[in-house]
Every structure is written in structure tokens, then in C-alpha cells.
Motif scaffolding. Structure first.
Motif, PDB file in Angstrom:
ATOM      1  N   UNK A 191     162.130 -20.778  17.064  1.00 28.78           N
ATOM      2  CA  UNK A 191     162.862 -19.512  17.195  1.00 28.78           C
ATOM      3  C   UNK A 191     164.278 -19.640  16.633  1.00 28.78           C
ATOM      4  N   UNK A 192     164.939 -20.753  16.950  1.00 30.29           N
ATOM      5  CA  UNK A 192     166.308 -20.946  16.469  1.00 30.29           C
ATOM      6  C   UNK A 192     166.338 -21.145  14.958  1.00 30.29           C
ATOM      7  N   UNK A 193     165.329 -21.827  14.413  1.00 29.47           N
ATOM      8  CA  UNK A 193     165.261 -22.010  12.963  1.00 29.47           C
ATOM      9  C   UNK A 193     165.099 -20.674  12.238  1.00 29.47           C
ATOM     10  N   UNK A 194     164.528 -19.697  12.946  1.00 27.62           N
ATOM     11  CA  UNK A 194     164.324 -18.365  12.374  1.00 27.62           C
ATOM     12  C   UNK A 194     165.465 -17.402  12.696  1.00 27.62           C
ATOM     13  N   UNK A 195     166.524 -17.934  13.317  1.00 29.40           N
ATOM     14  CA  UNK A 195     167.707 -17.118  13.530  1.00 29.40           C
ATOM     15  C   UNK A 195     168.024 -16.728  14.950  1.00 29.40           C
ATOM     16  N   UNK A 196     167.199 -17.129  15.909  1.00 29.48           N
ATOM     17  CA  UNK A 196     167.474 -16.791  17.302  1.00 29.48           C
ATOM     18  C   UNK A 196     168.689 -17.565  17.814  1.00 29.48           C
ATOM     19  N   UNK A 197     169.326 -17.015  18.834  1.00 31.27           N
ATOM     20  CA  UNK A 197     170.451 -17.714  19.455  1.00 31.27           C
ATOM     21  C   UNK A 197     169.960 -18.974  20.156  1.00 31.27           C
ATOM     22  N   UNK A 198     170.831 -19.968  20.221  1.00 35.34           N
ATOM     23  CA  UNK A 198     170.503 -21.199  20.941  1.00 35.34           C
ATOM     24  C   UNK A 198     170.326 -20.885  22.423  1.00 35.34           C
ATOM     25  N   UNK A 199     169.384 -21.585  23.050  1.00 36.64           N
ATOM     26  CA  UNK A 199     169.183 -21.446  24.485  1.00 36.64           C
ATOM     27  C   UNK A 199     170.054 -22.476  25.185  1.00 36.64           C
ATOM     28  N   UNK A 200     171.095 -22.010  25.860  1.00 32.51           N
ATOM     29  CA  UNK A 200     171.967 -22.880  26.642  1.00 32.51           C
ATOM     30  C   UNK A 200     171.604 -22.680  28.106  1.00 32.51           C
ATOM     31  N   UNK A 201     171.010 -23.704  28.683  1.00 29.69           N
ATOM     32  CA  UNK A 201     170.575 -23.627  30.067  1.00 29.69           C
ATOM     33  C   UNK A 201     171.522 -24.453  30.934  1.00 29.69           C
ATOM     34  N   UNK A 202     171.152 -24.695  32.170  1.00 26.47           N
ATOM     35  CA  UNK A 202     171.997 -25.483  33.068  1.00 26.47           C
ATOM     36  C   UNK A 202     171.221 -26.689  33.586  1.00 26.47           C
ATOM     37  N   UNK A 203     171.950 -27.723  33.961  1.00 29.63           N
ATOM     38  CA  UNK A 203     171.324 -28.899  34.553  1.00 29.63           C
ATOM     39  C   UNK A 203     170.865 -28.611  35.979  1.00 29.63           C
ATOM     40  N   UNK A 204     171.689 -27.890  36.707  1.00 30.66           N
ATOM     41  CA  UNK A 204     171.454 -27.606  38.121  1.00 30.66           C
ATOM     42  C   UNK A 204     171.765 -26.131  38.386  1.00 30.66           C
ATOM     43  N   UNK A 205     171.339 -25.595  39.524  1.00 27.47           N
ATOM     44  CA  UNK A 205     171.743 -24.233  39.879  1.00 27.47           C
ATOM     45  C   UNK A 205     173.270 -24.125  39.957  1.00 27.47           C
ATOM     46  N   UNK A 206     173.785 -22.939  39.708  1.00 24.81           N
ATOM     47  CA  UNK A 206     175.231 -22.738  39.670  1.00 24.81           C
ATOM     48  C   UNK A 206     175.852 -22.470  41.034  1.00 24.81           C
ATOM     49  N   UNK A 207     175.027 -22.388  42.061  1.00 23.36           N
ATOM     50  CA  UNK A 207     175.539 -22.183  43.414  1.00 23.36           C
ATOM     51  C   UNK A 207     174.452 -22.583  44.403  1.00 23.36           C
ATOM     52  N   UNK A 208     174.841 -22.776  45.662  1.00 19.63           N
ATOM     53  CA  UNK A 208     173.848 -23.073  46.682  1.00 19.63           C
ATOM     54  C   UNK A 208     172.924 -21.878  46.897  1.00 19.63           C
ATOM     55  N   UNK A 209     173.447 -20.673  46.770  1.00 20.16           N
ATOM     56  CA  UNK A 209     172.610 -19.486  46.908  1.00 20.16           C
ATOM     57  C   UNK A 209     171.532 -19.448  45.828  1.00 20.16           C
ATOM     58  N   UNK A 210     171.924 -19.747  44.593  1.00 17.97           N
ATOM     59  CA  UNK A 210     170.956 -19.782  43.498  1.00 17.97           C
ATOM     60  C   UNK A 210     169.926 -20.884  43.727  1.00 17.97           C
ATOM     61  N   UNK A 211     170.386 -22.016  44.238  1.00 16.82           N
ATOM     62  CA  UNK A 211     169.451 -23.123  44.527  1.00 16.82           C
ATOM     63  C   UNK A 211     168.423 -22.704  45.569  1.00 16.82           C
ATOM     64  N   UNK A 212     168.886 -22.070  46.651  1.00 20.68           N
ATOM     65  CA  UNK A 212     167.978 -21.644  47.715  1.00 20.68           C
ATOM     66  C   UNK A 212     166.990 -20.595  47.214  1.00 20.68           C
TER      67      UNK A 212
END
Length: 307
Positions: A167-188
Motif C-alpha cells: 500500500x505504501x509503495x503505491x502511495x498510501x500514508x505510512x502506518x504509524x502505530x504504538x508499542x503500547x496503549x496510550x492510557x490505562x483506559x485504552x488498555x482496559x
């Protein structure tokens, strides 16, 4: 203490060098390269905790940000590339070798979490490292190819990476994800209850350990190399330096407890020790005074003996 830079090929590596009390540039000192965990930076545990304490014990310490991360250069950003990560260590040894006050025969290396796995891997082929210490060291490749521990987890991950790269080779934006949830609420909300993940969120996303150079960002399309990496490959042949391993006895999903045992059993080092901090978790050994003090009670004499 001062900030310095050195090169890994075309990349500028940002590092913090710390000096012992009453430092005299006309004298000769042992030096220790300090490597940060996955997703971390030199302003967190590798520099401000272990680097600082080791410099207080009389060593020169050099804590650096990995290529593509933190204050170091490299494009595209947020890569976790094992080969480049390992080369960072060799370049750190190059830099220390240019300093007249560093004894070239007294250079060691210490890594925390994923930095511990990388430190071990680098030491196998970087013979300027005369002693190796790992604190809750994790074999990041093992963690990546196990995934959720289902039979085909690695293959599913690699298929997803392949699709994203196309997808990126065809022009899509890079997928930037996260290593861990960004908050305890998101983790739960994600149903993630493991102690390592819970404490990672507490360390990285709160005032406890939060740092600008550690933004919890990961370029997903770069992960294929990590899936195929094994930090301990050939340790039974090439890891011969004295080795000090420190782990916590409360296991979590990142696997530093079992990785510590695997490394101890596999390493060809004639002098090696595995120390277990009782009642401690993985992240307790990042910054909690009691567990960190126990780790340093092993690590400081170890480096004093072998450097």
C-alpha cells in the motif's frame, strides 16, 4: 554530563556522556555503553538511572538514542531495525575509542529490556566490549515472532506487513502505530491485563517516566526484520565475555524472566551470573529505588572486577 553525537554511517547518533565525580581528563577510566529499552530514550532508565549510578561509581557512561529514534537522526522515523540498532553499539565503541581518557581495554556494555537483548547481540561480534550486563533483557525478535502465541501469529503479522508495504509503495500514508496503549483506559478497553503492559503504560505515559524522546510511535511496515531477528543466536559460540544477567521474579508477557534463563544457559561465557530480584516486576527494575539498588549491587562490582 554533556550531550555528544557520533556517526552510524550517515546517521547522527545523539548520546549523553556522564563523568565520575572529580573527573580528570588526564586520567584513564573504564567506560560503559548504556542502551535503552524498546520505545525508550536516553533520558529514561538507561541514562538517568543506570548511567547516572554507574558514573557515580566511577565509570564513564555513554547512553545513546537508537537510530531513527529520540534525538538521533535517521529517516524514516520510528524504525525499530535490529541490524541498525546493533550497529549503533559498535559506533558507540568507535566514539569511546576516540577519547583519550577512556581506557580502550576497559569498555563494557549494559542494556535494559530490549536494549539488553541488543547489547548481548552486539557483544558477540564487538570484541571491544569486555564485559556485558543485561537488566530484564528481552529478546525482541522472540517477542515479535511469538506475537499472541497462536500457532500462526508470526505469519499473520508478516502478511499484514507485506500488505502495508504494498500500500505504501503505491502511495498510501505510512502506518504509524504504538508499542503500547496510550492510557490505562485504552488498555482496559483493549482487554490487556498483563502486568508488563499495565506497568509499561504507567511508566511511559505518566510523569513517572514520560519523555519527549519516547513518543510511543512505531512504523509498522518496518517490522519484518524484527520478526526474523534472534538476539541470542550464536550466543553459545560467540558470547564469551563475562556476563551479568539481572531479572525480576514476577514474570510478564514481555518474557524477560524466561529470556534471562535462556541467555544464562546458552551463553558461552565462562564467568556468568543470573541474579533474580525477588518480589519485583519488569518495570520495577527501570526506576524503583529498592529493586534498582539490588541490581546495581550486582552490576557495579561486576564491572569493577572485569573492566
Amino acid at each position: 554530563m554533556k550531550t555528544v553525537t557520533f556517526k552510524n554511517k550517515h546517521i547522527d547518533i545523539s548520546a549523553t556522556i556522564r563523568y565520575p565525580k572529580d573527573f580528570d581528563e588526564n586520567k584513564s577510566y573504564a567506560a560503559i555503553v548504556c542502551a535503552h529499552p524498546i520505545s525508550s530514550c536516553k533520558e529514561q532508565t538507561s541514562g538517568t538511572i543506570y548511567g547516572e549510578k554507574l558514573s557515580e561509581a566511577g565509570f564513564i557512561t555513554l547512553a545513546f538514542d537508537a537510530s531513527y529514534q529520540g534525538a538521533s537522526g535517521g529517516e524514516p522515523r520510528f524504525l525499530e531495525d535490529p541490524a541498525t540498532r546493533v550497529e549503533d553499539f559498535r559506533c558507540a565503541a568507535d566514539y569511546l575509542s576516540t577519547l583519550d581518557y577512556v581506557n580502550q581495554d576497559r569498555i563494557g556494555v549494559l542494556g535494559i529490556c530490549g536494549g539488553g537483548g541488543y547489547a548481548v547481540n552486539a557483544a558477540m561480534t564487538e570484541r571491544r566490549f569486555k564485559a556485558v550486563a543485561s537488566v530484564v533483557g528481552v529478546n525482541y525478535g522472540r517477542l515479535m515472532h511469538e506475537g499472541d502465541q497462536s500457532a500462526d501469529a508470526a505469519i499473520k503479522t508478516l502478511e499484514a506487513i507485506a500488505a502495508q508495504r504494498t500500500a505504501e509503495a503505491r502511495g498510501a500514508d505510512a502506518l504509524i502505530t504504538s508499542y503500547i496503549p496510550n492510557s490505562q483506559q485504552q488498555r482496559e478497553q483493549s482487554g490487556l491485563h498483563d502486568i508488563d503492559i499495565r506497568e509499561a503504560v504507567d511508566y511511559y505515559t505518566t510523569a513517572r517516566g514520560q519523555a519527549t524522546g519516547s513518543p510511543n510511535k512505531l512504523r509498522f511496515s518496518s517490522l519484518a526484520a524484527a520478526v526474523g531477528f534472534d538476539a541470542f543466536h550464536l550466543a553459545d559460540h560467540l558470547l564469551t565475555q563475562p556476563l551479568q544477567i539481572v531479572i525480576a521474579d514476577i514474570p510478564g508477557s514481555f518474557g524477560s524472566y524466561r529470556d534471562g534463563y535462556e541467555l544464562f544457559n546458552k551463553a558461552a561465557s565462562k564467568e556468568k551470573n543470573l541474579f533474580i530480584v525477588k518480589g519485583a516486576s519488569h518495570y520495577d527494575l527501570y526506576d524503583q529505588p529498592g529493586p534498582v539498588a539490588q541490581a546495581l549491587e550486582k552490576i557495579i562490582p561486576f564491572f569493577q572486577k572485569h573492566l
